[in-house]
Every structure is written in C-alpha cells, then in structure tokens.
Motif scaffolding. Structure first.
Motif, PDB file in Angstrom:
ATOM      1  N   PRO A 105       0.829  -1.210   0.000  1.00 39.23           N
ATOM      2  CA  PRO A 105       0.000   0.000   0.000  1.00 39.23           C
ATOM      3  C   PRO A 105       0.868   1.266   0.000  1.00 39.23           C
ATOM      4  N   THR A 163      -4.332   3.881  -1.574  1.00 44.03           N
ATOM      5  CA  THR A 163      -5.062   3.979  -0.307  1.00 44.03           C
ATOM      6  C   THR A 163      -6.046   5.136  -0.465  1.00 44.03           C
ATOM      7  N   ASP A 164      -6.931   5.356   0.520  1.00 41.01           N
ATOM      8  CA  ASP A 164      -7.925   6.417   0.323  1.00 41.01           C
ATOM      9  C   ASP A 164      -7.353   7.806   0.660  1.00 41.01           C
ATOM     10  N   LYS A 204      -5.781   5.415   4.134  1.00 37.53           N
ATOM     11  CA  LYS A 204      -6.208   4.144   4.725  1.00 37.53           C
ATOM     12  C   LYS A 204      -6.379   3.092   3.634  1.00 37.53           C
ATOM     13  N   ILE A 205      -5.980   1.878   3.975  1.00 41.12           N
ATOM     14  CA  ILE A 205      -6.111   0.779   3.038  1.00 41.12           C
ATOM     15  C   ILE A 205      -7.502   0.158   3.196  1.00 41.12           C
ATOM     16  N   SER A 228       0.228  -0.884  10.090  1.00 42.09           N
ATOM     17  CA  SER A 228      -0.763  -0.031  10.748  1.00 42.09           C
ATOM     18  C   SER A 228      -0.488  -0.014  12.245  1.00 42.09           C
ATOM     19  N   ALA A 275      -5.386   1.400   9.999  1.00 44.45           N
ATOM     20  CA  ALA A 275      -6.384   0.707   9.185  1.00 44.45           C
ATOM     21  C   ALA A 275      -7.665   0.489   9.984  1.00 44.45           C
TER      22      ALA A 275
END
Ligand code: GLU
Length: 393
Positions: free
Chosen positions: A119, A142-143, A147-148, A168, A177
């Motif tokens: 990620p 990731t966002d 975050k994954i 994380s 996460a």
C-alpha cells in the motif's frame, strides 16, 4: 564489478537525510531535524540498568541464534497480554532490529516472480527488500486519508500474490487501518492463500479513540498466514540497541533462524537483556512518551495546515505527519532539498515513500523544536511566494 543484486538498490532516504542533517549540525549549522523517525527520549533507566547488569554478569558470549529463551518467552507473553495472540516461544525469533526481522521475512518467503502488495505510501525499505528478494512490489492505492481498504487490496491480487504488507499505524502517513477493513483483508488472504506481513512497530503510538488491531488475533486461519514483525526500538526509545522480533508459523521462523545463523548469528547479547527488561519491566515510560507525542502531533498538524500551500491529514498514529506540498509547485525532492539549503529544516521527500506530492516530518522531537521548524517553514514559504509573485511581474 558489482553484483546485479546491489546495483539498483537506492540508499535509505530516511537514513540519508538524517546523516546529512546531523553532519550540518556538526558543522555548526542550526538545523531543525524532522528526519529519521526515532524517539528523542532516552532509554528508560531500568532498561539501561539491565544492560549494565548483563555486562557485569558476563552475558557477553554467543546466545542461541534466534535469541535467549527468556526473551523469546517474554515476547510470546507480550503478544498474549497485549495482542491476544497465542504463540509458543519456538514461533518467535529475535533479530537485530525490526528492519532485520523484515529483511529475514522477505528472504524466507519471497521468490523470484512472486508479488508482494504494498500500500502507498509505504516505508522506504519495504520496496527495496522485496526487490532484493527478487520479487515484485505491486503498489496499491489507499484512500484520501491514506487508509487501506479490502477493495483496494482485492484489485491487486493475482495468482502470483505471495504477501501483503500491512503497516498499521503506518510510517509515513500515521494512518490506522479500519478494523472492519482488516477483517475483510484477512478474509481475502485466507481465500487467496497469501501471507500478511503485519509490521506492528508503531502499535503503541495511537491517539484519540482509534486503536490498533493485530490481524493475526482474528482467528486461527489468518494467524497461520500472518507473519508479525515488531521491535523494542520505538516503544521503549531503544533505536540504537537493535532488537526486533518476528512471530509466525514455525516453518517460517525456523527458515529465518537458519538464514540468520549464516548472517548475523545472535543479536547482541547485552541488548537482548535490555529488551527483556523493556518487555517485562514497568511500562509507565511508554504511556508518558505516547502522551508527549500526542501533544506534538496536534501541534504540528495545526501548524502545517496554517502554512499556505500545505495541507495535512490528521495522523492517527505513529509519529509522522505526511503533508501534501504539491500546491507549492515543487516536487517532494525539490521541496526537501531547498528547505534544507535555504531554511535549515530537514524533512524526508515523499518520493521515497511512493508519493511525490508529499513530504514526511517526524515529530519525535520537542515542541520547542517543532515550533522553530514550523516558524522557519512558514517564513520560507512566504518568502518564496513573494519571489514567485515578483517573477510573475
Ligand atoms: N523507521 C525509521 C524511519 O522511517 C528509522 C529510519 C529507517 O530505518 O528508515 O525514519
């Protein structure tokens, strides 16, 4: 005449920036360092005392390759106590720092042609370790808060997927996460039969209500696919002692032990006794450090967002801020090197972590230093803005 293996390895950017900034300091320059991530606190007294005792008791000879049984047991007990994970001491290996644990894992599990999902943004050394193992890093988005999600992982799964790296809280973004996503990622790993390398080195550095979840603790099936890596470096301010550990399936631990027996042998005997005290002794220092980091985190986050052209997602864990500097018009490398040259502030370019829009600041330094550094960044950006306006005229 160099081996192909080392020809394409990039040096660790985090360590390079740290060395550069420290050299400038040595030359008398007043540098503010947000470079390498290491706690500015001293190793707690009880831990140092345990090391002194170890020397005086002549624990200065070879130990078993994978660590003294007491320390392996202490790690197993810690994993049970803090992470609800049931490991036998034979499923634990002590290595020379978290980085060494991770390197051993990559060597023991990855083959040429294998894919490891990584990620983005990711800690600088994962990519190189995967490549050294002749496997292929498969970058995964990731966002907008770094975050994954399981969906993002799923998009990257192929029959060659051997491993996912889950870090994380994350270095460099500080993202933690989401627990539901971790559960779904575990389901994916079970369904597609790949390992999850869970690097939990920042597990104690979580702030507010967001908590850490150890993926292997969800059920036996995912535990059998989880290779957990951790160290005492960050939690106990022991970066220089070089003690890391791995917990995982017996056959992997055995393979890593064999590998280690031909490279470093045991980690330093004295440092192992210090780590034993760290895990078994009083834990008050950890709480105090985390509290201090939380205060610094809120401070640096606010200050960064107050600088024009910089925007920063609030980090939930670890001790890094990862602001977007792309609006300044500079690449992460240009931003970092000019900031060091022109304003004597050291940050790590995001390109080393897979994003050229960002830079990383470690806030494991005093509020006073953070304030000085942020004042300089603010002034530097303002001066540059004036310059740019003048150029435009
Ligand atoms: N993990 C820390 C960092 O990212 C230490 C330096 C390193 O080994 O990369 O800054």
């Amino acid at each position: 005449m160099l081996a192909q293996r080392v020809k394409n390895i990039a040096p660790s950017a985090t360590l390079a920036i740290d060395a550069m900034a420290k050299q400038l300091k040595k030359e008398g320059k007043d540098v503010v360092i947000f470079g390498a991530g290491e706690p500015d606190f001293n190793t707690p007294e009880n831990i140092k005392l345990a090391a002194k005792k170890a020397i005086d008791s002549n624990f200065t000879r070879y130990t078993p390759v994978g660590g003294i049984p007491e320390l392996r047991n202490a790690v197993a007990a810690k994993l049970k106590r803090e992470n609800k994970l049931d490991y036998d001491a034979s499923e634990v290996l002590i290595s020379c720092g978290g980085k060494h644990s991770l390197f051993n894992i990559a060597m023991a599990v990855l083959d040429k042609g294998d894919e490891a999902i990584l990620p983005v943004p990711y800690w600088v050394s994962y990519e190189e370790m995967i490549k050294i193992a002749e496997a292929r890093p498969v970058f995964c988005r990731t966002d907008d808060k770094f975050k994954i999600t399981s969906k993002m992982v799923e998009e990257k799964i192929t029959p060659r997927t051997k491993m996912l790296i889950l870090n994380s809280p994350s270095n460099p973004s500080g993202a933690i996460a989401n627990h539901d996503e971790i559960r779904k990622i575990a389901e994916l790993a079970i369904e597609h039969n790949f390992y999850v390398l869970s690097d939990e080195v920042y597990e104690h550095f979580t702030y507010g209500n967001v908590k850490h979840l150890s993926i292997g603790s969800l059920n036996e099936e995912i535990k059998s696919l989880t290779i957990l890596s951790n160290s005492v470096s960050k939690t106990y301010a022991m970066t220089g002692w070089r003690i890391g550990y791995t917990a995982g399936p017996k056959e992997i631990i055995k393979a890593m032990d064999n590998l280690q027996s031909h490279s470093t042998s045991n980690p330093t005997s004295i440092a192992q006794y210090a780590a034993l005290e760290a895990l078994n002794g009083p834990q008050d220092s950890v709480k105090q450090m985390v509290q201090a980091f939380d205060e610094r985190r809120r401070f640096i986050h606010k200050r960064l967002n107050g600088v024009s052209g910089i925007s920063c997602v609030e980090p939930e864990g670890a001790f890094y801020a990862f602001p977007d500097v792309s609006e300044t018009g500079m690449s992460s490398m240009e931003f970092s090197s000019r900031l060091l040259d022109e304003a004597l502030v050291a940050v790590v370019p995001g390109i080393a972590f897979g994003s050229d829009r960002h830079v990383r600041l470690s806030y494991a330094t005093s509020i006073h230093e953070i304030e000085r550094g942020m004042d300089r960044i603010d002034r530097w950006i303002k001066q540059k803005a004036v310059k740019i306006e003048n150029e435009e005229i």
